[in-house]
Design a protein around this motif. Structure first.
Motif, PDB file in Angstrom:
ATOM      1  N   PRO A  42       0.837  -1.211   0.000  1.00 30.56           N
ATOM      2  CA  PRO A  42       0.000   0.000   0.000  1.00 30.56           C
ATOM      3  C   PRO A  42       0.869   1.258   0.000  1.00 30.56           C
ATOM      4  CG  PRO A  42      -0.770  -1.560   1.653  1.00 30.56           C
ATOM      5  CD  PRO A  42       0.542  -2.077   1.137  1.00 30.56           C
ATOM      6  N   ILE A  43       0.388   2.280  -0.665  1.00 30.77           N
ATOM      7  CA  ILE A  43       1.084   3.566  -0.716  1.00 30.77           C
ATOM      8  C   ILE A  43       0.499   4.480   0.361  1.00 30.77           C
ATOM      9  CG2 ILE A  43       1.502   5.627  -2.104  1.00 30.77           C
ATOM     10  CD1 ILE A  43       1.395   3.839  -4.585  1.00 30.77           C
ATOM     11  N   LYS A  44       1.363   5.068   1.165  1.00 25.92           N
ATOM     12  CA  LYS A  44       0.927   5.996   2.210  1.00 25.92           C
ATOM     13  C   LYS A  44       0.722   7.371   1.583  1.00 25.92           C
ATOM     14  CE  LYS A  44       3.732   3.457   5.444  1.00 25.92           C
ATOM     15  NZ  LYS A  44       5.137   3.337   5.783  1.00 25.92           N
ATOM     16  N   THR A  45      -0.488   7.885   1.675  1.00 24.83           N
ATOM     17  CA  THR A  45      -0.791   9.191   1.076  1.00 24.83           C
ATOM     18  C   THR A  45      -1.344  10.189   2.091  1.00 24.83           C
ATOM     19  OG1 THR A  45      -3.044   8.542   0.469  1.00 24.83           O
ATOM     20  CG2 THR A  45      -1.308   8.114  -1.160  1.00 24.83           C
ATOM     21  N   SER A  46      -1.346   9.836   3.362  1.00 30.31           N
ATOM     22  CA  SER A  46      -1.991  10.692   4.368  1.00 30.31           C
ATOM     23  C   SER A  46      -1.392  12.089   4.455  1.00 30.31           C
ATOM     24  CB  SER A  46      -1.955  10.017   5.740  1.00 30.31           C
ATOM     25  OG  SER A  46      -0.623   9.761   6.128  1.00 30.31           O
ATOM     26  N   SER A  47      -0.116  12.245   4.081  1.00 23.99           N
ATOM     27  CA  SER A  47       0.505  13.569   4.171  1.00 23.99           C
ATOM     28  C   SER A  47       0.285  14.421   2.919  1.00 23.99           C
ATOM     29  CB  SER A  47       2.015  13.424   4.415  1.00 23.99           C
ATOM     30  OG  SER A  47       2.634  12.838   3.277  1.00 23.99           O
ATOM     31  N   ILE A  48      -0.349  13.860   1.901  1.00 24.16           N
ATOM     32  CA  ILE A  48      -0.573  14.618   0.669  1.00 24.16           C
ATOM     33  C   ILE A  48      -1.863  15.414   0.790  1.00 24.16           C
ATOM     34  CG2 ILE A  48      -0.928  14.467  -1.828  1.00 24.16           C
ATOM     35  CD1 ILE A  48       0.771  11.894  -1.771  1.00 24.16           C
ATOM     36  N   ASP A  49      -1.749  16.707   0.606  1.00 26.35           N
ATOM     37  CA  ASP A  49      -2.909  17.586   0.699  1.00 26.35           C
ATOM     38  C   ASP A  49      -2.949  18.500  -0.524  1.00 26.35           C
ATOM     39  OD1 ASP A  49      -0.905  19.475   1.142  1.00 26.35           O
ATOM     40  OD2 ASP A  49      -1.370  19.726   3.262  1.00 26.35           O
ATOM     41  N   GLN A  50      -3.863  19.462  -0.506  1.00 25.07           N
ATOM     42  CA  GLN A  50      -4.009  20.359  -1.647  1.00 25.07           C
ATOM     43  C   GLN A  50      -2.720  21.117  -1.940  1.00 25.07           C
ATOM     44  OE1 GLN A  50      -7.568  22.703  -1.738  1.00 25.07           O
ATOM     45  NE2 GLN A  50      -6.739  24.173  -3.194  1.00 25.07           N
ATOM     46  N   GLY A  51      -1.950  21.419  -0.935  1.00 26.09           N
ATOM     47  CA  GLY A  51      -0.708  22.160  -1.133  1.00 26.09           C
ATOM     48  C   GLY A  51       0.426  21.332  -1.708  1.00 26.09           C
ATOM     49  N   SER A  52       0.327  20.011  -1.620  1.00 21.59           N
ATOM     50  CA  SER A  52       1.440  19.171  -2.065  1.00 21.59           C
ATOM     51  C   SER A  52       1.081  18.189  -3.176  1.00 21.59           C
ATOM     52  CB  SER A  52       2.008  18.387  -0.876  1.00 21.59           C
ATOM     53  OG  SER A  52       1.040  17.499  -0.342  1.00 21.59           O
ATOM     54  N   VAL A  53      -0.187  18.071  -3.522  1.00 23.61           N
ATOM     55  CA  VAL A  53      -0.603  17.023  -4.455  1.00 23.61           C
ATOM     56  C   VAL A  53       0.051  17.148  -5.828  1.00 23.61           C
ATOM     57  CG1 VAL A  53      -2.735  18.202  -5.196  1.00 23.61           C
ATOM     58  CG2 VAL A  53      -2.562  15.708  -5.379  1.00 23.61           C
ATOM     59  N   LYS A  55       2.998  18.495  -6.785  1.00 24.21           N
ATOM     60  CA  LYS A  55       4.424  18.125  -6.744  1.00 24.21           C
ATOM     61  C   LYS A  55       4.604  16.657  -6.386  1.00 24.21           C
ATOM     62  CE  LYS A  55       6.265  22.194  -7.543  1.00 24.21           C
ATOM     63  NZ  LYS A  55       6.855  22.491  -8.803  1.00 24.21           N
ATOM     64  N   ALA A  56       3.713  16.117  -5.553  1.00 21.22           N
ATOM     65  CA  ALA A  56       3.802  14.700  -5.189  1.00 21.22           C
ATOM     66  C   ALA A  56       3.472  13.807  -6.378  1.00 21.22           C
ATOM     67  CB  ALA A  56       2.851  14.390  -4.028  1.00 21.22           C
ATOM     68  N   ALA A  57       2.543  14.248  -7.202  1.00 22.84           N
ATOM     69  CA  ALA A  57       2.103  13.433  -8.346  1.00 22.84           C
ATOM     70  C   ALA A  57       3.130  13.429  -9.470  1.00 22.84           C
ATOM     71  CB  ALA A  57       0.758  13.931  -8.863  1.00 22.84           C
ATOM     72  N   LEU A  58       3.542  14.604  -9.921  1.00 22.45           N
ATOM     73  CA  LEU A  58       4.487  14.710 -11.043  1.00 22.45           C
ATOM     74  C   LEU A  58       5.559  15.743 -10.735  1.00 22.45           C
ATOM     75  CD1 LEU A  58       1.991  14.711 -14.069  1.00 22.45           C
ATOM     76  CD2 LEU A  58       3.604  12.885 -13.475  1.00 22.45           C
ATOM     77  N   LYS A  59       6.806  15.349 -10.884  1.00 27.20           N
ATOM     78  CA  LYS A  59       7.930  16.276 -10.708  1.00 27.20           C
ATOM     79  C   LYS A  59       7.887  17.327 -11.810  1.00 27.20           C
ATOM     80  CE  LYS A  59      10.703  12.487  -8.965  1.00 27.20           C
ATOM     81  NZ  LYS A  59      11.799  11.572  -9.252  1.00 27.20           N
ATOM     82  N   ASP A  60       8.554  18.451 -11.582  1.00 26.07           N
ATOM     83  CA  ASP A  60       8.584  19.532 -12.575  1.00 26.07           C
ATOM     84  C   ASP A  60       9.076  19.036 -13.939  1.00 26.07           C
ATOM     85  OD1 ASP A  60       7.607  21.424 -10.799  1.00 26.07           O
ATOM     86  OD2 ASP A  60       9.599  22.152 -10.227  1.00 26.07           O
ATOM     87  N   SER A  61      10.122  18.225 -13.939  1.00 31.12           N
ATOM     88  CA  SER A  61      10.666  17.720 -15.209  1.00 31.12           C
ATOM     89  C   SER A  61       9.666  16.819 -15.922  1.00 31.12           C
ATOM     90  CB  SER A  61      11.979  16.974 -14.979  1.00 31.12           C
ATOM     91  OG  SER A  61      11.778  15.856 -14.120  1.00 31.12           O
ATOM     92  N   ASN A 186       6.399   8.070  -8.274  1.00 28.61           N
ATOM     93  CA  ASN A 186       6.624   9.196  -7.367  1.00 28.61           C
ATOM     94  C   ASN A 186       5.962   8.970  -6.010  1.00 28.61           C
ATOM     95  OD1 ASN A 186       8.035  10.485  -9.415  1.00 28.61           O
ATOM     96  ND2 ASN A 186       6.266  11.681 -10.073  1.00 28.61           N
ATOM     97  N   LEU A 187       4.735   8.462  -6.025  1.00 31.01           N
ATOM     98  CA  LEU A 187       4.019   8.210  -4.772  1.00 31.01           C
ATOM     99  C   LEU A 187       4.688   7.093  -3.976  1.00 31.01           C
ATOM    100  CD1 LEU A 187       0.298   8.487  -5.934  1.00 31.01           C
ATOM    101  CD2 LEU A 187       1.661  10.218  -4.740  1.00 31.01           C
TER     102      LEU A 187
END
Length: 195
Positions: A42-53, A55-61, A186-187
């Motif tokens: 399982p992937i832990k996603t509890s720390s991902i919120d609107q402010g981080s989603v 960048k967490a999903a796709l890196k800038d590159s 990434n996740l």
């Protein structure tokens, strides 16, 4: 500009429910050759919120590689999303990606309305060793999506959308799979780092 989440079709949800009970022997031959089973943690996603989603999903590159111009996050009680826009915000013919993390099955099911104007059959798949459902929808906007079980009752939804007849169906399917694999990578990395 406030965006709303796209509603999932009842068929999409049904395939996820069936896929969870059926196992990989029912997956298409091409998928079986790549993914021999479903053994991903399982992937832990509890720390991902609107402010981080975003960048967490796709890196800038990765965003640049996909042709993303802007990324717009949004959230509600049990889901966080990022709209990765490939066209200007005010464009009549928008194109891009949507990534949504559903914290639980209830949140995913709340998005199912069963009223797709042109429903298509959702197909069971595996992506990076995880059960998934793939769907392609047509109309003024064509959409190819993957909904992936990321464990612990959570789901990842990735969609590639484009004006109808501007991107071939096979390309939409390929593009959404590539983006989904990048997001999962990434996740998973973030989850293992404890972020």
């Amino acid at each position: 500009m406030r965006r709303t989440l796209q509603a999932f079709s009842a068929a999409h949800i049904a395939v996820l429910a069936v896929a969870g009970c059926s196992g990989p022997e029912h997956a298409p031959a091409a998928t079986k050759a790549v993914d021999k089973g479903v053994a991903a943690e399982p992937i832990k996603t509890s720390s991902i919120d609107q402010g981080s989603v975003c960048k967490a999903a796709l890196k800038d590159s990765q965003q640049t590689s996909l042709g993303v111009l802007t990324a717009e996050p949004m959230s509600d009680k049990d889901a966080v999303s990022c709209y990765f826009l490939m066209t200007p915000e005010d464009s009549k013919n928008s194109a891009g990606y949507v990534v949504t993390l559903f914290k639980n099955e209830e949140a995913l099911l709340q998005e199912a309305d069963g009223t797709d104007t042109l429903p298509t059959k959702a197909m069971p798949r595996t992506v990076e060793g995880r059960l998934a459902a793939q769907q392609v929808m047509y109309g003024d906007t064509w959409r190819s999506s993957l909904t992936v079980d990321i464990g612990s009752g959570q789901f990842l939804f990735v969609e590639r959308y484009s004006p109808g007849h501007t991107v071939a169906e096979k390309d939409l399917i390929s593009q959404v799979r590539k983006a989904t694999e990048q997001v999962l990578g990434n996740l998973e990395h973030r989850s293992k780092q404890g972020a």
